[in-house]
Structure formats: structure tokens, C-alpha cells
Design an enzyme around this catalytic site. Structure first.
Site, mmCIF file in Angstrom:
data_model
loop_
_atom_site.group_PDB
_atom_site.id
_atom_site.type_symbol
_atom_site.label_atom_id
_atom_site.label_comp_id
_atom_site.label_asym_id
_atom_site.label_seq_id
_atom_site.Cartn_x
_atom_site.Cartn_y
_atom_site.Cartn_z
ATOM 1 N N GLY A 147 0.828 -1.192 0.000
ATOM 2 C CA GLY A 147 0.000 0.000 0.000
ATOM 3 C C GLY A 147 0.867 1.248 0.000
ATOM 4 N N CYS A 148 0.255 2.384 -0.331
ATOM 5 C CA CYS A 148 1.023 3.628 -0.431
ATOM 6 C C CYS A 148 1.470 4.135 0.941
ATOM 7 C CB CYS A 148 0.216 4.689 -1.171
ATOM 8 S SG CYS A 148 -1.478 4.921 -0.568
ATOM 9 N N TYR A 149 0.549 4.204 1.905
ATOM 10 C CA TYR A 149 0.946 4.632 3.249
ATOM 11 C C TYR A 149 2.020 3.706 3.841
ATOM 12 C CZ TYR A 149 -2.898 8.067 3.838
ATOM 13 O OH TYR A 149 -3.746 9.151 3.742
#
Length: 344
Positions: A147-149
């Protein structure tokens, strides 16, 4: 190598297509989108009209026989089952959903609302963060793209946890993301009149990326470290900042040396001398990291910036593609990162 992209009309799918344009070793043979079934790529996204993929036509469903490697840009539960079908047919898969990111089975019903049906396959999946799991990525058929986070946060945290200089069992993370992180589906809070000039926190206690980050930290360190994570929305289309705070006995110069040494050979990590800006990473696969120290409170402050659609999703998926197929890890991506043509 023949490539298929499921969910190619979303932000991550379109970013993948942009990233694949310079590749000579692969050919995109299928793109899918139920919304745009039967339409040409150039008609839906005119900025592709002068490219080699202009006349690709959107199919509604994946053909499990047409390609060698599949990128899945789909919701979590559809990916869960499609991955199983493709792996059983001997295909390589890079899954951009969260369906195979977390090893702990009990977290899926709690955070994603479904039971994981394939624990054996889940155990074989490798988390696609090359800076940590590079050697494993080279050897597998299934990569769970991060995921990006978690990408921004784990890269900011990894050297300190790896070298055991985090003194506490909890880490504080505040992160800010551009609106594209929510996808292309229409939602009121992301309409321009609603989002412009606004910023706000959401899911401040139970965000889906918390178990992903905690799971990966335990995987590479053997330690259970709690992540106190608060995500925020910024009124920009793309880009992400993660500020990670933890207790440590090291001072600023020691911390900075630790990070520079750990990442000295990484092609897409840049240690900065001042807090990073998202505008310097948007459209790229770079992660810019700044290390500081709060002397009064004895706290490290590590700030990272990425493009949530680039290093946080699609360009990192291409980094994994290169590793899985034996290409130089930074091939094409380095040039893309330095000469980006952005969408949106």
C-alpha cells in the site's frame, strides 16, 4: 513477455500503462474494465492516442491464458480468488490489492470484511517492497504490492528498526495523501468543490494499513511494534508525506549516518538535508527521506515523501516486475522518474 492488466482504467492501471510504454521486453496484450468494455484506450484516455497502446481495447474480464504476467488493480476480494486461479495456471502475478499483503489470517475479517480462503498461497506470497525483500521477490510468482501509506512509512522506519535503535514498543505516524489515493470512483468528499481548500483526518484509530505495517515490521525484525497511525487527506491530486516519530538513544548525526549507510545503494531512495516536498517526487518512483532529532523529547523524527501512485503503487509494481523477470531493477523506471508525464 505478455502482460495483462486487470482494472486498467483506474489510477493505478493507467499509471502502469504509462510506465510500461518504454519497455521493449514486454507487450501489453490485454486491459480490462467493465465500465469501458469494448472501447479503445485512446478514446477513454486521449493522452495515449499517440502511443503504441492507443488501439488496445478494454475487455470486461481477464483471460487467464493470454499473458505470462498479470497486474491486478482490483478490489481486495476479487483479487483474492483471481490470484489463486492465475497461480494455479502457472502465471506470474503482481497484485496491487491488499489480498495477500498480511500474513496474519485473523486480520482479514477484522479489517477487510472477508475470510482469507488460501492460507497456503498467502504464505508463499512475498511483500513487494524491494528495499527490504529484494532477494525473495526475484524468486517468486506472486508479489503482494505494498500500500502507499505503508511504503512511505516502512521506508522511513526500516533502518532504525533493523538496527534495533527504536527504544519503545510504539511508533507514532502521521501521514498525508493526495486525493487520488481514494481511486477514481465518485465519492462526495472527493469532488472538487468539497475537497478544494480542505484537509482532514480519517479513520484515525482503525485504518486498514495499520495491520499491514505492523505485520511487515514483525516480519523483517521479529519484533511487535505498535503503529499509532493517523492518515489525512490533502487537496492535491497525488503525492504523500509520512512523518514517523519514535524514541531512540541516537542523536541526529548518528541517525542520519545510519540512514545514509542503509540506503546508500538504493536507486530510488534519496536522503535529503531538509524536509521533503511531494512536488519533487510526484510522477516518480523516488522516496525522499529526511532525518531529524528532537533533543528536548529524545525523539527521532523521520519524514518521507513519495508519489502515492508511483512508488506507492504502479511504479513500484514495475520495480517488482524488473526483479521478477531478471531485468535491471531500475531499467526504464529511472528515466520515467526523471521525465514524468503525469496523469491525473
Amino acid at each position: 513477455m505478455k502482460i495483462s492488466i486487470a482494472g486498467a482504467s483506474g489510477y493505478t492501471g493507467i499509471e502502469l500503462l504509462r510506465g510500461l510504454l518504454p519497455y521493449k521486453e514486454v507487450e501489453v496484450v490485454q486491459i480490462t474494465s467493465r465500465q469501458y468494455e469494448g472501447k479503445y484506450l485512446e478514446d477513454v484516455f486521449p493522452h495515449f492516442s499517440s502511443t503504441k497502446y492507443a488501439e488496445l481495447k478494454f475487455d470486461s474480464e481477464i483471460d487467464p491464458e493470454c499473458a505470462d504476467l498479470y497486474f491486478l488493480c482490483l478490489p481486495h476480494q476479487p483479487s483474492l480468488h483471481l490470484v489463486k486461479e492465475l497461480i494455479d495456471k502457472g502465471k506470474k502475478v503482481i497484485d496491487l490489492s491488499a489480498a495477500y499483503r498480511i500474513k496474519e489470517l485473523t486480520r482479514y475479517p477484522e479489517f477487510y470484511g472477508f475470510e482469507h480462503s488460501y492460507p497456503d498461497l498467502l504464505e508463499k506470497a512475498v511483500y513487494g517492497l524491494p528495499e527490504i525483500f529484494r532477494d525473495q521477490i526475484k524468486e517468486v510468482s506472486l508479489v503482494a504490492n505494498p500500500g502507499c501509506y505503508p511504503t512511505a512509512t516502512l521506508l522511513a522506519l526500516y533502518p532504525a528498526v533493523k538496527e534495533n535503535v527504536v527504544s519503545s514498543e510504539k511508533v507514532i505516524v502521521n501521514a498525508l495523501s493526495g486525493i487520488s489515493g481514494a481511486g477514481r470512483s465518485l465519492k462526495q468528499q472527493f469532488h472538487y468543490p468539497e475537497a478544494f481548500g480542505d484537509a482532514y483526518a480519517y479513520n484515525p484509530v482503525k485504518h486498514r494499513h495499520i495491520p499491514e505495517m505492523e505485520d511487515v515490521v514483525q516480519r523483517f525484525s521479529g519484533k511487535k511494534i505498535g503503529i499509532r497511525f493517523t492518515p489525512h487527506i490533502l487537496p492535491v491530486s497525488r503525492g504523500m508525506i509520512s512523518t514517523v516519530v519514535f524514541e531512540t538513544s541516537l542523536n541526529k548525526s548518528q541517525l542520519e549516518e545510519l540512514y545514509r549507510l542503509e540506503y546508500r545503494y538504493e536507486p530510488f531512495i534519496r536522503i535529503q538535508s531538509s524536509p521533503p516536498h511531494i512536488k519533487n517526487v510526484v510522477g516518480s518512483n523516488y522516496c525522499d527521506i529526511y532525518v531529524d532529532y528532537d533533543e528536548k523529547n529524545k525523539l527521532a523524527v523521520v519524514i518521507s515523501a513519495i508519489d502515492n501512485l508511483g512508488k506507492g503503487a504502479s511504479l513500484q509494481a514495475l520495480q517488482n516486475l524488473n526483479l521478477m523477470t531478471g531485468l535491471p531493477e531500475d531499467k526504464y523506471i529511472k528515466e520515467l522518474s526523471e521525465n514524468s508525464i503525469l496523469f491525473p
